[in-house]
Design a protein around this motif. Structure first.
Motif, PDB file in Angstrom:
ATOM      1  N   ARG A 194       1.314  -0.726   0.087  1.00  0.00           N
ATOM      2  CA  ARG A 194       0.246  -0.204  -0.091  1.00  0.00           C
ATOM      3  C   ARG A 194       1.215   0.874  -0.120  1.00  0.00           C
ATOM      4  N   ASP A 195       1.844   1.278   0.979  1.00  0.00           N
ATOM      5  CA  ASP A 195       2.846   2.642   0.595  1.00  0.00           C
ATOM      6  C   ASP A 195       3.567   2.484  -0.602  1.00  0.00           C
ATOM      7  N   ASN A 196       4.027   1.749  -1.687  1.00  0.00           N
ATOM      8  CA  ASN A 196       4.025   1.883  -2.893  1.00  0.00           C
ATOM      9  C   ASN A 196       2.509   2.448  -3.900  1.00  0.00           C
ATOM     10  N   VAL A 197       1.770   1.498  -3.692  1.00  0.00           N
ATOM     11  CA  VAL A 197       0.533   2.294  -4.841  1.00  0.00           C
ATOM     12  C   VAL A 197       0.848   3.827  -4.154  1.00  0.00           C
ATOM     13  N   TYR A 198       0.288   4.304  -3.138  1.00  0.00           N
ATOM     14  CA  TYR A 198       0.110   5.598  -2.546  1.00  0.00           C
ATOM     15  C   TYR A 198       1.347   6.798  -2.459  1.00  0.00           C
ATOM     16  N   GLY A 199       2.480   5.782  -2.343  1.00  0.00           N
ATOM     17  CA  GLY A 199       3.380   6.909  -2.200  1.00  0.00           C
ATOM     18  C   GLY A 199       4.521   7.005  -3.795  1.00  0.00           C
ATOM     19  N   PHE A 200       4.178   5.806  -4.554  1.00  0.00           N
ATOM     20  CA  PHE A 200       5.214   5.847  -5.980  1.00  0.00           C
ATOM     21  C   PHE A 200       4.778   7.490  -6.356  1.00  0.00           C
ATOM     22  N   MET A 201       4.278   8.611  -6.402  1.00  0.00           N
ATOM     23  CA  MET A 201       3.535   9.901  -6.545  1.00  0.00           C
ATOM     24  C   MET A 201       4.707  10.644  -6.220  1.00  0.00           C
ATOM     25  N   SER A 202       4.671  10.226  -5.007  1.00  0.00           N
ATOM     26  CA  SER A 202       5.845  11.416  -4.332  1.00  0.00           C
ATOM     27  C   SER A 202       6.736  11.093  -4.271  1.00  0.00           C
ATOM     28  N   LYS A 203       7.970   9.701  -4.828  1.00  0.00           N
ATOM     29  CA  LYS A 203       9.197   9.254  -5.116  1.00  0.00           C
ATOM     30  C   LYS A 203      10.122  10.053  -6.176  1.00  0.00           C
ATOM     31  N   LYS A 204      10.688   9.687  -5.821  1.00  0.00           N
ATOM     32  CA  LYS A 204      12.146  11.206  -7.271  1.00  0.00           C
ATOM     33  C   LYS A 204      12.036  10.252  -7.667  1.00  0.00           C
ATOM     34  N   ASN A 205      12.125  10.454  -9.652  1.00  0.00           N
ATOM     35  CA  ASN A 205      12.067   9.368  -9.868  1.00  0.00           C
ATOM     36  C   ASN A 205      13.599  10.019 -11.292  1.00  0.00           C
ATOM     37  N   HIS A 206      14.294   9.107 -11.934  1.00  0.00           N
ATOM     38  CA  HIS A 206      15.247   9.701 -12.187  1.00  0.00           C
ATOM     39  C   HIS A 206      15.126   8.850 -13.856  1.00  0.00           C
ATOM     40  N   ASN A 207      13.679   8.338 -14.581  1.00  0.00           N
ATOM     41  CA  ASN A 207      13.509   7.876 -15.557  1.00  0.00           C
ATOM     42  C   ASN A 207      14.201   9.280 -16.984  1.00  0.00           C
ATOM     43  N   PRO A 208      14.258   9.612 -17.624  1.00  0.00           N
ATOM     44  CA  PRO A 208      14.607  10.248 -19.073  1.00  0.00           C
ATOM     45  C   PRO A 208      13.460  11.347 -18.509  1.00  0.00           C
ATOM     46  N   TYR A 209      12.315  10.974 -18.764  1.00  0.00           N
ATOM     47  CA  TYR A 209      11.005  11.906 -18.440  1.00  0.00           C
ATOM     48  C   TYR A 209      11.196  13.081 -17.525  1.00  0.00           C
ATOM     49  N   PHE A 210      11.331  12.157 -16.450  1.00  0.00           N
ATOM     50  CA  PHE A 210      11.171  12.769 -15.065  1.00  0.00           C
ATOM     51  C   PHE A 210      11.745  13.612 -14.165  1.00  0.00           C
ATOM     52  N   HIS A 211      13.259  13.490 -14.817  1.00  0.00           N
ATOM     53  CA  HIS A 211      14.325  14.138 -14.373  1.00  0.00           C
ATOM     54  C   HIS A 211      14.859  13.945 -13.049  1.00  0.00           C
ATOM     55  N   GLY A 212      13.935  13.669 -12.106  1.00  0.00           N
ATOM     56  CA  GLY A 212      14.487  13.485 -10.539  1.00  0.00           C
ATOM     57  C   GLY A 212      13.414  14.507 -10.130  1.00  0.00           C
ATOM     58  N   ARG A 213      12.520  14.572 -10.728  1.00  0.00           N
ATOM     59  CA  ARG A 213      11.035  15.197 -10.514  1.00  0.00           C
ATOM     60  C   ARG A 213      10.117  13.768  -9.643  1.00  0.00           C
ATOM     61  N   THR A 214       9.248  14.031  -8.820  1.00  0.00           N
ATOM     62  CA  THR A 214       8.604  13.323  -9.088  1.00  0.00           C
ATOM     63  C   THR A 214       7.242  13.041  -9.956  1.00  0.00           C
ATOM     64  N   PRO A 215       6.508  11.603  -9.543  1.00  0.00           N
ATOM     65  CA  PRO A 215       5.631  11.860 -10.965  1.00  0.00           C
ATOM     66  C   PRO A 215       4.333  13.269 -10.649  1.00  0.00           C
ATOM     67  N   LEU A 216       4.510  13.385  -9.245  1.00  0.00           N
ATOM     68  CA  LEU A 216       3.012  14.677  -8.561  1.00  0.00           C
ATOM     69  C   LEU A 216       3.871  15.907  -8.730  1.00  0.00           C
ATOM     70  N   GLU A 217       4.789  16.276  -8.996  1.00  0.00           N
ATOM     71  CA  GLU A 217       5.776  17.413  -9.805  1.00  0.00           C
ATOM     72  C   GLU A 217       5.120  17.239 -10.839  1.00  0.00           C
ATOM     73  N   VAL A 218       5.207  16.803 -11.343  1.00  0.00           N
ATOM     74  CA  VAL A 218       4.778  16.968 -12.899  1.00  0.00           C
ATOM     75  C   VAL A 218       3.688  17.519 -13.316  1.00  0.00           C
ATOM     76  N   ILE A 219       2.797  16.484 -13.213  1.00  0.00           N
ATOM     77  CA  ILE A 219       1.522  16.829 -13.003  1.00  0.00           C
ATOM     78  C   ILE A 219       0.668  17.621 -12.241  1.00  0.00           C
ATOM     79  N   GLU A 220       1.333  18.238 -11.005  1.00  0.00           N
ATOM     80  CA  GLU A 220       1.217  19.533 -10.324  1.00  0.00           C
ATOM     81  C   GLU A 220       0.832  20.641 -11.176  1.00  0.00           C
ATOM     82  N   SER A 221       0.984  21.030 -12.651  1.00  0.00           N
ATOM     83  CA  SER A 221       1.159  21.729 -13.319  1.00  0.00           C
ATOM     84  C   SER A 221      -0.134  21.916 -14.046  1.00  0.00           C
ATOM     85  N   GLY A 222      -0.970  20.761 -13.867  1.00  0.00           N
ATOM     86  CA  GLY A 222      -2.546  21.233 -14.286  1.00  0.00           C
ATOM     87  C   GLY A 222      -2.645  21.295 -16.079  1.00  0.00           C
ATOM     88  N   ASP A 223      -1.080  20.930 -16.345  1.00  0.00           N
ATOM     89  CA  ASP A 223      -1.241  20.837 -18.287  1.00  0.00           C
ATOM     90  C   ASP A 223      -1.117  19.368 -17.879  1.00  0.00           C
TER      91      ASP A 223
END
Length: 135
Positions: free
Chosen positions: A87-116
């Motif tokens: 459960r911690d991974n299911v709900y925590g994944f969006m707040s974990k830093k991600n170093h895959n090319p699209y995210f460049h160290g940002r969390t998925p939540l940081e990416v989508i919070e732009s509202g774009d």
């Protein structure tokens, strides 16, 4: 059933699906740790409307863009539930830093919070690929 009955019936179904989807998404966003401001941006809802719908999702009148946003968020959540048993991974994944090319160290939540919308779609695509182990 005449065409106006069908149109009314179709509208009622969309409204019901939108209300149920919004209720589920608001719960998911809260579990992801989203602030009200982040949720408003992700869902593209003005402040007063956000609080009105949060208090009573049955009042929601969502446009096609907002319904599509709900769909992407619900599908992201479903993909995370498939990939992770914890459960911690299911709900925590969006707040974990991600170093895959699209995210460049940002969390998925940081990416989508732009509202774009494009950022939401690209994040959805990448999370969806986790189900196939392609990431």
């Amino acid at each position: 059933m005449n065409t106006s009955d069908f149109s009314t019936h179709k509208h009622a179904d969309l409204k019901r699906m939108g209300s149920a989807g919004l209720k589920a998404v608001l719960n998911i966003l809260e579990k992801w740790g989203c602030s009200a401001e982040q949720s408003m941006a992700i869902l593209r809802l003005p402040k007063a409307t956000f609080y009105k719908y949060r208090n009573d999702p049955s009042q929601a009148r969502l446009d096609r863009d907002q319904l599509t946003r709900l769909s992407y968020l619900l599908n992201m959540h479903q993909a995370l539930r498939i990939v992770f048993e914890n459960r911690d991974n299911v709900y925590g994944f969006m707040s974990k830093k991600n170093h895959n090319p699209y995210f460049h160290g940002r969390t998925p939540l940081e990416v989508i919070e732009s509202g774009d919308f494009g950022a939401l779609y690209e994040t959805y695509k990448r999370i969806d690929t986790l189900r196939g182990g392609l990431w």
